[in-house]
Design a protein around this motif. Structure first.
Motif, PDB file in Angstrom:
ATOM      1  N   LYS A 213     -10.377   7.500 -10.532  1.00  0.00           N
ATOM      2  CA  LYS A 213     -11.538   7.024  -9.781  1.00  0.00           C
ATOM      3  C   LYS A 213     -11.154   5.733  -9.062  1.00  0.00           C
ATOM      4  N   PRO A 214     -11.771   5.446  -7.925  1.00  0.00           N
ATOM      5  CA  PRO A 214     -11.473   4.187  -7.227  1.00  0.00           C
ATOM      6  C   PRO A 214     -11.622   2.986  -8.152  1.00  0.00           C
ATOM      7  N   GLY A 215     -10.705   2.052  -8.037  1.00  0.00           N
ATOM      8  CA  GLY A 215     -10.735   0.850  -8.858  1.00  0.00           C
ATOM      9  C   GLY A 215      -9.865   0.934 -10.097  1.00  0.00           C
ATOM     10  N   GLN A 216      -9.427   2.137 -10.454  1.00  0.00           N
ATOM     11  CA  GLN A 216      -8.563   2.281 -11.620  1.00  0.00           C
ATOM     12  C   GLN A 216      -7.125   1.908 -11.257  1.00  0.00           C
ATOM     13  N   THR A 217      -6.272   1.786 -12.286  1.00  0.00           N
ATOM     14  CA  THR A 217      -4.895   1.333 -12.094  1.00  0.00           C
ATOM     15  C   THR A 217      -3.909   2.454 -12.378  1.00  0.00           C
ATOM     16  N   ILE A 218      -2.961   2.633 -11.465  1.00  0.00           N
ATOM     17  CA  ILE A 218      -1.908   3.619 -11.611  1.00  0.00           C
ATOM     18  C   ILE A 218      -0.572   2.904 -11.796  1.00  0.00           C
ATOM     19  N   ALA A 219       0.213   3.336 -12.773  1.00  0.00           N
ATOM     20  CA  ALA A 219       1.549   2.773 -13.013  1.00  0.00           C
ATOM     21  C   ALA A 219       2.580   3.648 -12.318  1.00  0.00           C
TER      22      ALA A 219
ATOM     23  N   LEU B  65       2.687   5.050  -2.613  1.00  0.00           N
ATOM     24  CA  LEU B  65       1.920   3.810  -2.507  1.00  0.00           C
ATOM     25  C   LEU B  65       0.764   3.963  -1.535  1.00  0.00           C
ATOM     26  N   GLN B  66       1.029   4.585  -0.383  1.00  0.00           N
ATOM     27  CA  GLN B  66      -0.020   4.767   0.621  1.00  0.00           C
ATOM     28  C   GLN B  66      -1.130   5.663   0.090  1.00  0.00           C
ATOM     29  N   LEU B  67      -0.746   6.723  -0.612  1.00  0.00           N
ATOM     30  CA  LEU B  67      -1.734   7.637  -1.171  1.00  0.00           C
ATOM     31  C   LEU B  67      -2.601   6.944  -2.210  1.00  0.00           C
ATOM     32  N   ALA B  68      -1.971   6.194  -3.108  1.00  0.00           N
ATOM     33  CA  ALA B  68      -2.723   5.481  -4.143  1.00  0.00           C
ATOM     34  C   ALA B  68      -3.720   4.508  -3.522  1.00  0.00           C
ATOM     35  N   ARG B  69      -3.276   3.779  -2.522  1.00  0.00           N
ATOM     36  CA  ARG B  69      -4.160   2.808  -1.864  1.00  0.00           C
ATOM     37  C   ARG B  69      -5.318   3.509  -1.144  1.00  0.00           C
ATOM     38  N   SER B  70      -5.035   4.655  -0.521  1.00  0.00           N
ATOM     39  CA  SER B  70      -6.091   5.371   0.203  1.00  0.00           C
ATOM     40  C   SER B  70      -7.176   5.883  -0.739  1.00  0.00           C
TER      41      SER B  70
END
Length: 470
Positions: free
Chosen positions: A193-199, A209-214
Protein backbone atom coordinates in the motif's frame (compact mmCIF):
# COMPACT_ATOMS: atom_id res chain seq x y z
CA UNK A 1 36.04 -9.31 17.94
CA UNK A 2 37.41 -12.86 18.32
CA UNK A 3 35.71 -13.96 15.07
CA UNK A 4 37.00 -10.91 13.22
CA UNK A 5 40.52 -11.56 14.46
CA UNK A 6 40.37 -15.24 13.44
CA UNK A 7 39.06 -14.52 9.94
CA UNK A 8 41.76 -11.87 9.41
CA UNK A 9 44.49 -14.15 10.72
CA UNK A 10 43.51 -17.03 8.42
CA UNK A 11 43.15 -14.82 5.33
CA UNK A 12 46.51 -13.14 6.05
CA UNK A 13 48.22 -16.53 6.42
CA UNK A 14 46.86 -17.77 3.08
CA UNK A 15 47.77 -14.44 1.42
CA UNK A 16 51.32 -14.81 2.72
CA UNK A 17 51.60 -18.33 1.27
CA UNK A 18 50.46 -17.04 -2.13
CA UNK A 19 52.76 -14.01 -2.13
CA UNK A 20 55.72 -16.19 -1.07
CA UNK A 21 54.93 -18.55 -3.98
CA UNK A 22 54.30 -21.48 -1.64
CA UNK A 23 50.83 -21.64 -3.17
CA UNK A 24 51.26 -21.17 -6.92
CA UNK A 25 48.98 -19.93 -9.71
CA UNK A 26 46.36 -22.54 -10.49
CA UNK A 27 46.69 -24.41 -7.18
CA UNK A 28 43.38 -25.53 -5.77
CA UNK A 29 42.54 -24.33 -2.27
CA UNK A 30 40.77 -26.42 0.38
CA UNK A 31 36.98 -26.47 0.11
CA UNK A 32 34.98 -24.28 2.45
CA UNK A 33 34.09 -27.34 4.52
CA UNK A 34 37.73 -28.42 4.75
CA UNK A 35 38.70 -24.91 5.85
CA UNK A 36 36.03 -25.10 8.57
CA UNK A 37 37.36 -28.43 9.83
CA UNK A 38 41.02 -27.41 9.68
CA UNK A 39 40.56 -24.18 11.65
CA UNK A 40 37.46 -24.94 13.74
CA UNK A 41 35.47 -22.07 12.19
CA UNK A 42 31.91 -21.68 10.94
CA UNK A 43 30.89 -21.86 7.28
CA UNK A 44 30.19 -18.11 7.25
CA UNK A 45 33.67 -17.33 8.62
CA UNK A 46 35.29 -19.64 6.05
CA UNK A 47 33.39 -18.00 3.21
CA UNK A 48 34.40 -14.59 4.54
CA UNK A 49 38.07 -15.67 4.38
CA UNK A 50 37.76 -16.59 0.71
CA UNK A 51 35.73 -13.49 -0.16
CA UNK A 52 38.47 -11.34 1.38
CA UNK A 53 41.19 -13.10 -0.65
CA UNK A 54 39.04 -12.86 -3.77
CA UNK A 55 38.61 -9.14 -3.18
CA UNK A 56 42.41 -8.82 -3.17
CA UNK A 57 42.56 -10.69 -6.52
CA UNK A 58 44.71 -13.40 -4.91
CA UNK A 59 42.24 -16.20 -5.57
CA UNK A 60 39.33 -16.82 -7.92
CA UNK A 61 36.29 -19.05 -7.75
CA UNK A 62 35.28 -21.37 -10.56
CA UNK A 63 31.64 -22.46 -10.67
CA UNK A 64 31.11 -26.01 -9.42
CA UNK A 65 34.89 -26.45 -8.98
CA UNK A 66 36.00 -24.43 -5.96
CA UNK A 67 38.64 -21.80 -5.22
CA UNK A 68 42.03 -21.51 -6.95
CA UNK A 69 45.08 -19.27 -6.70
CA UNK A 70 44.72 -16.65 -9.45
CA UNK A 71 46.53 -17.52 -12.65
CA UNK A 72 48.09 -15.33 -15.29
CA UNK A 73 44.91 -13.38 -15.96
CA UNK A 74 45.13 -9.95 -14.43
CA UNK A 75 42.28 -9.63 -11.95
CA UNK A 76 41.36 -6.24 -10.57
CA UNK A 77 40.09 -6.01 -6.99
CA UNK A 78 36.38 -6.43 -6.36
CA UNK A 79 34.23 -3.33 -5.83
CA UNK A 80 33.48 -2.53 -2.22
CA UNK A 81 30.37 -3.81 -0.45
CA UNK A 82 27.80 -1.03 -0.70
CA UNK A 83 26.96 0.87 2.47
CA UNK A 84 23.79 2.90 1.83
CA UNK A 85 22.51 5.13 4.59
CA UNK A 86 19.80 3.48 6.70
CA UNK A 87 17.48 6.42 6.11
CA UNK A 88 18.95 8.31 3.18
CA UNK A 89 17.15 11.00 1.23
CA UNK A 90 15.23 9.65 -1.74
CA UNK A 91 16.18 11.48 -4.91
CA UNK A 92 15.50 9.78 -8.22
CA UNK A 93 17.93 10.74 -11.02
CA UNK A 94 15.12 10.99 -13.58
CA UNK A 95 16.91 13.18 -16.10
CA UNK A 96 20.03 11.02 -16.09
CA UNK A 97 17.99 7.85 -16.58
CA UNK A 98 16.05 9.46 -19.43
CA UNK A 99 19.25 10.62 -21.15
CA UNK A 100 20.80 7.15 -21.02
CA UNK A 101 17.74 5.21 -22.15
CA UNK A 102 17.02 7.72 -24.89
CA UNK A 103 20.05 6.23 -26.67
CA UNK A 104 18.23 2.95 -27.39
CA UNK A 105 17.88 2.43 -31.12
CA UNK A 106 20.13 5.31 -32.13
CA UNK A 107 22.49 4.26 -34.94
CA UNK A 108 26.24 4.64 -34.59
CA UNK A 109 26.37 4.32 -30.78
CA UNK A 110 28.21 1.62 -28.85
CA UNK A 111 25.58 0.80 -26.24
CA UNK A 112 27.47 -0.46 -23.21
CA UNK A 113 24.61 1.14 -21.26
CA UNK A 114 21.58 -1.00 -22.14
CA UNK A 115 21.33 -4.35 -20.35
CA UNK A 116 19.86 -6.52 -23.10
CA UNK A 117 21.50 -9.05 -25.44
CA UNK A 118 22.32 -7.83 -28.92
CA UNK A 119 19.95 -9.25 -31.54
CA UNK A 120 22.91 -11.03 -33.13
CA UNK A 121 22.97 -13.27 -30.04
CA UNK A 122 19.30 -14.21 -30.47
CA UNK A 123 17.77 -16.97 -32.67
CA UNK A 124 15.75 -14.52 -34.75
CA UNK A 125 15.29 -16.77 -37.82
CA UNK A 126 14.05 -19.70 -35.72
CA UNK A 127 11.68 -17.43 -33.80
CA UNK A 128 10.27 -16.14 -37.08
CA UNK A 129 9.58 -19.72 -38.20
CA UNK A 130 7.96 -20.46 -34.84
CA UNK A 131 5.77 -17.37 -35.30
CA UNK A 132 4.38 -18.75 -38.56
CA UNK A 133 3.66 -22.11 -36.94
CA UNK A 134 2.01 -20.40 -33.96
CA UNK A 135 -0.44 -18.51 -36.19
CA UNK A 136 -1.44 -21.84 -37.73
CA UNK A 137 -1.96 -23.53 -34.36
CA UNK A 138 -3.98 -20.78 -32.69
CA UNK A 139 -7.66 -20.20 -33.31
CA UNK A 140 -8.05 -17.12 -35.48
CA UNK A 141 -4.31 -17.00 -36.03
CA UNK A 142 -3.75 -15.56 -32.56
CA UNK A 143 -6.26 -12.71 -32.83
CA UNK A 144 -8.48 -13.96 -29.98
CA UNK A 145 -8.06 -13.13 -26.29
CA UNK A 146 -5.96 -15.57 -24.29
CA UNK A 147 -7.42 -16.98 -21.05
CA UNK A 148 -6.79 -14.73 -18.02
CA UNK A 149 -4.12 -16.90 -16.38
CA UNK A 150 -2.24 -17.17 -19.67
CA UNK A 151 -1.27 -19.69 -22.34
CA UNK A 152 -1.55 -23.14 -20.76
CA UNK A 153 1.19 -24.67 -22.90
CA UNK A 154 3.58 -21.91 -21.83
CA UNK A 155 2.68 -22.33 -18.17
CA UNK A 156 3.25 -26.09 -18.42
CA UNK A 157 6.70 -25.50 -19.95
CA UNK A 158 7.65 -22.97 -17.25
CA UNK A 159 6.45 -25.32 -14.52
CA UNK A 160 8.52 -28.18 -15.94
CA UNK A 161 11.63 -25.96 -16.05
CA UNK A 162 11.21 -25.01 -12.38
CA UNK A 163 12.80 -28.36 -11.43
CA UNK A 164 16.13 -27.02 -12.72
CA UNK A 165 16.29 -24.53 -9.82
CA UNK A 166 14.74 -26.67 -7.09
CA UNK A 167 11.12 -25.67 -7.63
CA UNK A 168 8.05 -27.87 -7.95
CA UNK A 169 5.60 -25.56 -9.69
CA UNK A 170 2.45 -26.63 -11.53
CA UNK A 171 0.89 -24.78 -14.44
CA UNK A 172 -1.94 -23.56 -12.21
CA UNK A 173 0.64 -21.81 -9.96
CA UNK A 174 1.75 -19.47 -12.78
CA UNK A 175 0.23 -16.32 -14.30
CA UNK A 176 1.67 -14.90 -17.51
CA UNK A 177 2.37 -11.17 -17.89
CA UNK A 178 3.52 -8.63 -20.47
CA UNK A 179 7.22 -8.97 -19.64
CA UNK A 180 9.26 -8.98 -16.44
CA UNK A 181 8.48 -5.44 -15.32
CA UNK A 182 4.77 -6.16 -15.65
CA UNK A 183 5.23 -9.19 -13.38
CA UNK A 184 7.05 -7.03 -10.81
CA UNK A 185 4.43 -4.28 -11.09
CA UNK A 186 1.49 -6.61 -10.45
CA UNK A 187 3.39 -8.25 -7.60
CA UNK A 188 4.17 -4.93 -5.90
CA UNK A 189 0.57 -3.76 -6.24
CA UNK A 190 -0.73 -7.05 -4.83
CA UNK A 191 1.29 -6.96 -1.60
CA UNK A 192 1.75 -3.27 -0.76
CA UNK A 193 0.00 0.00 0.00
CA UNK A 194 1.23 3.57 -0.54
CA UNK A 195 3.43 4.75 2.30
CA UNK A 196 4.84 1.31 3.10
CA UNK A 197 8.56 0.48 2.89
CA UNK A 198 10.20 -1.87 0.41
CA UNK A 199 13.72 -3.27 0.95
CA UNK A 200 15.93 -3.66 -2.14
CA UNK A 201 19.57 -4.25 -3.04
CA UNK A 202 21.93 -1.31 -3.42
CA UNK A 203 22.73 -0.67 -6.23
CA UNK A 204 19.56 -1.88 -7.97
CA UNK A 205 17.97 -1.69 -11.42
CA UNK A 206 16.52 1.84 -11.85
CA UNK A 207 13.22 0.50 -13.20
CA UNK A 208 12.58 -1.09 -9.80
CA UNK A 209 13.21 2.23 -8.06
CA UNK A 210 10.93 4.09 -10.47
CA UNK A 211 8.19 1.50 -10.07
CA UNK A 212 8.37 1.59 -6.27
CA UNK A 213 8.19 5.38 -6.24
CA UNK A 214 5.25 5.43 -8.67
CA UNK A 215 3.32 3.19 -6.24
CA UNK A 216 4.03 5.54 -3.33
CA UNK A 217 6.47 3.20 -1.57
CA UNK A 218 9.42 4.25 0.53
CA UNK A 219 12.65 2.56 -0.55
CA UNK A 220 15.17 1.15 1.91
CA UNK A 221 18.46 0.17 0.23
CA UNK A 222 20.39 -2.72 1.79
CA UNK A 223 24.18 -3.25 1.95
CA UNK A 224 25.12 -5.55 -0.93
CA UNK A 225 28.26 -7.56 -1.68
CA UNK A 226 29.38 -7.70 -5.36
CA UNK A 227 29.57 -11.50 -5.28
CA UNK A 228 26.99 -12.68 -2.72
CA UNK A 229 24.28 -10.02 -2.80
CA UNK A 230 22.52 -8.62 0.24
CA UNK A 231 23.81 -9.39 3.69
CA UNK A 232 21.19 -11.41 5.65
CA UNK A 233 22.33 -9.79 8.93
CA UNK A 234 21.64 -6.35 7.46
CA UNK A 235 18.16 -7.49 6.40
CA UNK A 236 17.51 -8.90 9.86
CA UNK A 237 18.19 -5.50 11.43
CA UNK A 238 15.59 -3.68 9.32
CA UNK A 239 12.78 -6.27 9.45
CA UNK A 240 10.67 -4.16 11.84
CA UNK A 241 10.78 -1.26 9.35
CA UNK A 242 9.80 -3.00 6.11
CA UNK A 243 6.55 -4.32 4.63
CA UNK A 244 7.91 -6.11 1.56
CA UNK A 245 11.23 -7.04 -0.03
CA UNK A 246 12.32 -7.28 -3.68
CA UNK A 247 15.56 -9.06 -4.59
CA UNK A 248 17.27 -9.97 -7.86
CA UNK A 249 18.75 -13.13 -6.42
CA UNK A 250 20.68 -14.50 -9.42
CA UNK A 251 23.22 -12.35 -11.34
CA UNK A 252 21.61 -9.06 -10.39
CA UNK A 253 21.96 -5.95 -12.45
CA UNK A 254 24.13 -3.95 -12.08
CA UNK A 255 26.41 -5.84 -9.65
CA UNK A 256 26.13 -9.33 -11.13
CA UNK A 257 25.92 -10.81 -7.61
CA UNK A 258 24.41 -14.25 -6.96
CA UNK A 259 23.11 -15.11 -3.50
CA UNK A 260 24.45 -18.40 -2.10
CA UNK A 261 21.85 -21.06 -1.28
CA UNK A 262 22.45 -20.60 2.45
CA UNK A 263 21.63 -16.89 2.15
CA UNK A 264 18.51 -17.58 0.09
CA UNK A 265 17.24 -20.08 2.61
CA UNK A 266 17.95 -17.71 5.50
CA UNK A 267 16.28 -14.73 3.80
CA UNK A 268 13.13 -16.75 3.04
CA UNK A 269 12.98 -17.93 6.65
CA UNK A 270 13.53 -14.44 8.10
CA UNK A 271 10.79 -12.90 5.97
CA UNK A 272 8.34 -15.75 6.50
CA UNK A 273 8.63 -15.43 10.28
CA UNK A 274 7.52 -11.79 9.95
CA UNK A 275 4.93 -12.54 7.25
CA UNK A 276 6.74 -10.18 4.87
CA UNK A 277 6.27 -10.89 1.13
CA UNK A 278 9.39 -11.45 -0.98
CA UNK A 279 9.23 -10.55 -4.67
CA UNK A 280 12.01 -12.52 -6.38
CA UNK A 281 13.15 -11.16 -9.74
CA UNK A 282 14.80 -14.14 -11.44
CA UNK A 283 15.28 -12.57 -14.87
CA UNK A 284 18.90 -13.69 -15.29
CA UNK A 285 18.94 -17.15 -13.66
CA UNK A 286 19.19 -19.03 -16.99
CA UNK A 287 22.33 -17.08 -17.97
CA UNK A 288 24.72 -18.94 -15.63
CA UNK A 289 28.34 -19.61 -16.60
CA UNK A 290 28.81 -22.72 -14.49
CA UNK A 291 27.58 -26.31 -14.87
CA UNK A 292 24.17 -25.85 -13.29
CA UNK A 293 21.51 -23.23 -12.80
CA UNK A 294 21.46 -21.51 -9.38
CA UNK A 295 18.50 -22.12 -7.11
CA UNK A 296 15.78 -19.59 -6.37
CA UNK A 297 14.34 -18.36 -3.09
CA UNK A 298 11.04 -19.82 -4.29
CA UNK A 299 12.57 -23.29 -3.85
CA UNK A 300 12.69 -22.70 -0.08
CA UNK A 301 9.20 -21.16 0.18
CA UNK A 302 7.00 -23.22 2.48
CA UNK A 303 4.37 -20.56 3.23
CA UNK A 304 3.61 -19.12 -0.22
CA UNK A 305 4.94 -15.66 0.60
CA UNK A 306 7.54 -15.65 -2.24
CA UNK A 307 6.35 -14.22 -5.57
CA UNK A 308 8.75 -15.60 -8.21
CA UNK A 309 8.96 -13.44 -11.34
CA UNK A 310 10.78 -14.04 -14.61
CA UNK A 311 10.62 -13.48 -18.39
CA UNK A 312 12.39 -14.18 -21.68
CA UNK A 313 13.34 -10.51 -22.05
CA UNK A 314 17.05 -11.11 -21.35
CA UNK A 315 17.41 -14.55 -22.89
CA UNK A 316 15.27 -14.88 -26.00
CA UNK A 317 13.09 -12.01 -27.22
CA UNK A 318 13.04 -8.63 -25.39
CA UNK A 319 10.37 -7.23 -27.71
CA UNK A 320 7.94 -10.13 -27.26
CA UNK A 321 7.10 -8.94 -23.74
CA UNK A 322 6.47 -12.42 -22.35
CA UNK A 323 6.88 -12.78 -18.61
CA UNK A 324 5.27 -14.60 -15.72
CA UNK A 325 4.87 -14.77 -11.96
CA UNK A 326 4.28 -17.63 -9.53
CA UNK A 327 2.55 -15.56 -6.83
CA UNK A 328 1.99 -18.19 -4.16
CA UNK A 329 -0.68 -17.15 -1.69
CA UNK A 330 -1.30 -13.93 -3.62
CA UNK A 331 -2.66 -15.61 -6.76
CA UNK A 332 -6.19 -14.21 -6.54
CA UNK A 333 -4.91 -10.65 -6.04
CA UNK A 334 -2.64 -11.04 -9.10
CA UNK A 335 -5.46 -12.38 -11.27
CA UNK A 336 -7.71 -9.50 -10.27
CA UNK A 337 -4.98 -6.98 -11.10
CA UNK A 338 -4.34 -8.59 -14.46
CA UNK A 339 -8.05 -8.55 -15.26
CA UNK A 340 -8.30 -4.86 -14.31
CA UNK A 341 -5.11 -3.68 -16.02
CA UNK A 342 -4.63 -6.00 -18.99
CA UNK A 343 -7.57 -8.45 -19.47
CA UNK A 344 -5.26 -10.79 -21.38
CA UNK A 345 -1.64 -11.35 -22.35
CA UNK A 346 -0.53 -11.41 -25.99
CA UNK A 347 -1.72 -14.73 -27.40
CA UNK A 348 0.67 -14.99 -30.34
CA UNK A 349 3.98 -14.24 -28.59
CA UNK A 350 3.10 -16.55 -25.68
CA UNK A 351 2.43 -19.34 -28.15
CA UNK A 352 5.76 -18.70 -29.90
CA UNK A 353 7.71 -18.86 -26.64
CA UNK A 354 5.77 -21.94 -25.53
CA UNK A 355 6.65 -23.73 -28.77
CA UNK A 356 10.29 -22.73 -28.47
CA UNK A 357 10.54 -24.04 -24.90
CA UNK A 358 8.61 -27.22 -25.70
CA UNK A 359 10.77 -28.14 -28.70
CA UNK A 360 14.10 -27.99 -26.83
CA UNK A 361 15.36 -25.14 -29.01
CA UNK A 362 15.45 -22.80 -26.02
CA UNK A 363 18.00 -24.92 -24.15
CA UNK A 364 20.14 -25.28 -27.27
CA UNK A 365 20.07 -21.51 -27.72
CA UNK A 366 20.89 -20.90 -24.05
CA UNK A 367 23.96 -23.15 -24.12
CA UNK A 368 25.38 -21.20 -27.05
CA UNK A 369 24.44 -17.83 -25.56
CA UNK A 370 26.00 -18.61 -22.17
CA UNK A 371 29.30 -19.54 -23.79
CA UNK A 372 29.30 -16.28 -25.73
CA UNK A 373 28.46 -14.17 -22.68
CA UNK A 374 31.17 -15.80 -20.55
CA UNK A 375 33.66 -15.25 -23.36
CA UNK A 376 32.57 -11.60 -23.60
CA UNK A 377 32.77 -11.04 -19.85
CA UNK A 378 36.32 -12.40 -19.74
CA UNK A 379 37.35 -10.09 -22.59
CA UNK A 380 35.77 -7.09 -20.87
CA UNK A 381 37.52 -7.70 -17.55
CA UNK A 382 40.91 -8.26 -19.18
CA UNK A 383 40.61 -5.18 -21.41
CA UNK A 384 39.57 -3.03 -18.45
CA UNK A 385 42.44 -4.41 -16.36
CA UNK A 386 44.92 -3.41 -19.07
CA UNK A 387 43.52 -0.06 -20.20
CA UNK A 388 41.62 1.64 -17.37
CA UNK A 389 43.23 4.03 -14.88
CA UNK A 390 44.78 2.88 -11.57
CA UNK A 391 42.29 2.31 -8.78
CA UNK A 392 39.73 0.58 -11.02
CA UNK A 393 37.80 -2.36 -9.56
CA UNK A 394 35.49 -4.76 -11.40
CA UNK A 395 32.87 -7.27 -10.42
CA UNK A 396 33.26 -10.95 -11.26
CA UNK A 397 29.82 -12.08 -12.34
CA UNK A 398 29.27 -15.81 -12.79
CA UNK A 399 26.36 -15.17 -15.13
CA UNK A 400 24.01 -12.49 -16.40
CA UNK A 401 24.66 -9.63 -18.77
CA UNK A 402 26.35 -6.82 -16.89
CA UNK A 403 29.65 -5.81 -15.32
CA UNK A 404 29.94 -3.32 -12.44
CA UNK A 405 33.01 -1.09 -12.65
CA UNK A 406 34.21 1.06 -9.76
CA UNK A 407 36.69 3.81 -10.67
CA UNK A 408 38.94 6.12 -8.70
CA UNK A 409 36.75 8.24 -6.41
CA UNK A 410 37.87 11.39 -8.23
CA UNK A 411 36.08 10.23 -11.38
CA UNK A 412 32.41 11.17 -11.70
CA UNK A 413 30.74 8.78 -14.15
CA UNK A 414 27.94 11.22 -14.97
CA UNK A 415 30.66 13.53 -16.32
CA UNK A 416 32.32 10.50 -17.91
CA UNK A 417 29.03 9.70 -19.68
CA UNK A 418 28.92 13.21 -21.14
CA UNK A 419 32.50 12.87 -22.45
CA UNK A 420 32.00 9.32 -23.75
CA UNK A 421 28.76 10.06 -25.61
CA UNK A 422 30.62 12.64 -27.69
CA UNK A 423 32.77 9.72 -28.86
CA UNK A 424 29.60 7.69 -29.59
CA UNK A 425 30.01 5.51 -26.48
CA UNK A 426 27.11 5.15 -24.04
CA UNK A 427 27.55 3.94 -20.45
CA UNK A 428 25.19 3.66 -17.48
CA UNK A 429 26.50 5.89 -14.65
CA UNK A 430 26.31 4.41 -11.16
CA UNK A 431 24.07 7.19 -9.83
CA UNK A 432 21.21 5.71 -11.89
CA UNK A 433 21.06 2.68 -9.62
CA UNK A 434 20.27 4.36 -6.30
CA UNK A 435 18.12 7.05 -4.70
CA UNK A 436 21.05 8.19 -2.55
CA UNK A 437 24.18 10.19 -3.28
CA UNK A 438 26.43 7.18 -3.90
CA UNK A 439 28.08 5.17 -6.71
CA UNK A 440 29.08 8.40 -8.45
CA UNK A 441 32.43 6.84 -9.41
CA UNK A 442 30.83 3.63 -10.69
CA UNK A 443 29.21 2.47 -13.92
CA UNK A 444 27.46 -0.54 -15.40
CA UNK A 445 28.62 -2.02 -18.70
CA UNK A 446 26.60 -4.59 -20.66
CA UNK A 447 28.61 -7.45 -22.16
CA UNK A 448 25.70 -8.66 -24.29
CA UNK A 449 27.34 -7.18 -27.40
CA UNK A 450 29.27 -9.43 -29.84
CA UNK A 451 32.99 -9.16 -29.09
CA UNK A 452 34.86 -7.64 -32.04
CA UNK A 453 38.07 -5.68 -32.60
CA UNK A 454 35.94 -2.55 -32.90
CA UNK A 455 34.21 -3.20 -29.58
CA UNK A 456 37.58 -3.80 -27.91
CA UNK A 457 38.81 -0.49 -29.35
CA UNK A 458 35.76 1.29 -27.93
CA UNK A 459 36.33 -0.20 -24.48
CA UNK A 460 39.99 0.82 -24.57
CA UNK A 461 38.91 4.29 -25.66
CA UNK A 462 36.52 4.49 -22.72
CA UNK A 463 39.46 3.71 -20.41
CA UNK A 464 41.44 6.56 -21.91
CA UNK A 465 38.52 8.96 -21.48
CA UNK A 466 38.20 7.88 -17.84
CA UNK A 467 41.90 8.51 -17.25
CA UNK A 468 41.47 12.07 -18.56
CA UNK A 469 39.00 12.74 -15.71
CA UNK A 470 41.79 12.42 -13.13
Amino acid sequence: MKKDFLYQEISQNIARLIKNNVLKAGDRLPSVRMLCTAHGISMNTAKRVYLELEGQSLIESKPQSGYFVSGRRKLLPLPETSRPLPAGSEEEPEQLIARVYDNMGKPGLTLFSIGVPDQRLLPVARLNKEMIQATRRLSGGGTAYEELQGNEKLRLAIAARSFSWGGSLREKDIITTAGGMNALSFSMMAVSKPGQTIAVESPVYPGILQLARSLGLRVLELPTHPRTGIEPDALKKVLPQIHLCLLVTNFSTPLGSCMPDTHKREVVKLLAERNIPLIEDDLYGDLYFGNSRPSCCKAYDKTGHVLWCSAVSKTLAPGYRVGWVAPGRYKEQLLQLKLSHAISSSAITQEVVAGFLESGRYDHHLRKMRRTLQHNCDHYTQTIAGHFPPGTRTGRPQGGLTLWVELDKRINTTDLYASAIRQHISIAPGRMFTLQQQFENCMRLCFGLPWTDELQHKLQQLGRIAAMQL
